[in-house]
Scaffold this active site. Sequence first.
Site, short mmCIF file in Angstrom:
data_model
loop_
_atom_site.label_atom_id
_atom_site.label_comp_id
_atom_site.label_asym_id
_atom_site.label_seq_id
_atom_site.Cartn_x
_atom_site.Cartn_y
_atom_site.Cartn_z
N ASP A 137 91.70 73.70 50.66
CA ASP A 137 90.64 74.06 49.71
C ASP A 137 90.55 75.58 49.60
OD1 ASP A 137 89.61 74.44 52.25
OD2 ASP A 137 87.90 73.10 52.01
N ASN A 144 77.42 68.27 56.64
CA ASN A 144 76.95 67.18 55.77
C ASN A 144 78.00 66.07 55.62
OD1 ASN A 144 78.83 68.41 54.16
ND2 ASN A 144 77.48 68.77 52.41
N HIS A 168 81.18 66.51 54.83
CA HIS A 168 82.27 66.74 53.87
C HIS A 168 83.60 66.91 54.59
CE1 HIS A 168 81.56 71.43 53.68
NE2 HIS A 168 82.38 71.12 54.64
N GLU A 220 82.12 66.99 48.74
CA GLU A 220 80.72 66.92 49.15
C GLU A 220 80.20 65.48 49.04
OE1 GLU A 220 79.77 69.47 50.62
OE2 GLU A 220 79.41 71.24 49.37
P1 PGA Z 1 83.43 74.80 60.64
O1 PGA Z 1 83.53 74.16 59.18
O2 PGA Z 1 84.73 74.48 61.34
O3 PGA Z 1 83.29 76.27 60.41
O4 PGA Z 1 82.28 74.18 61.34
C1 PGA Z 1 83.95 72.87 59.00
C2 PGA Z 1 83.79 72.43 57.56
O5 PGA Z 1 82.82 72.86 56.90
O6 PGA Z 1 84.61 71.64 57.10
#
Ligand code: PGA
Length: 239
Positions: free
Chosen positions: A65, A133, A135, A140
């Site tokens: 992404d 959340n 995702h 999302e």
């Molecule tokens: P993080 O992000 O590894 O910084 O916790 C994970 C994500 O949002 O997919």
Amino acid sequence: MGVYQLFDHEDFGDIAFQQVVKAVNDNHRPNPTIIFPTGGTPEPLYTRIAELRSFFPMFDYINLDQYYGIEYDDPRSYPFEIEQKLLKALKLKPDLQLVFNATAQANHECHRIENAIRHAGGIDIAVIGIGPNGHIAFNEPKTDFNTRAHLVDLTPETIAANQKYCAQFGGVPPQALTLGLGTIMEAKKIILLTNKPEITLRALHGSVTTDVPASVLQRHPNLTVVATPQVGAKLRLAA
Ligand code: PGA
């Protein structure tokens, strides 16, 4: 509930390293295509790969992404982060990797990436994280499980969670390009890296629902979960 293999240990980077190398060896393609995630969770994996770089197999990187509208070498750019933390250590050429161009027309770019993945023979290994959340990449909550690469309006929750990485560089861009859940689920092997007990439990042991995008992983036939001991303890209690 789906079946997955769980590996958890204090040395998160080392078990993640071992599982990625195992996945490459099990795959049998000389240059497998691998998705690598960004963010805080995979940091120990990249440190370990850099330490043991001569033991890490060759691969072709696929970008998971990217924030929309920013240049490749913007400090918030995900493929640039992977170049700095991973590809450089392994002396892999960034211009040979499959990366979203975040300044191109979005639909066109999403089709280009999907076609390029098909031409590359699909995704062999998807190493992914999970957001607070639920995702996966920037898919999302409420995203259809069959989506392909697409442009996303980021939720306020994701924007807030990612400010820690972006605030000093102008903030979190409001939109992003992401591989779809359908694209990611076609990977032959998925390795989920997680340090988030509550949402991981919901994703892997709750109902399969678009409210928690990562719950689609319960339908993947070849899922490995690399977790911190705190997450592992929670998942084991639920199993
Ligand atoms: P993080 O992000 O590894 O910084 O916790 C994970 C994500 O949002 O997919």
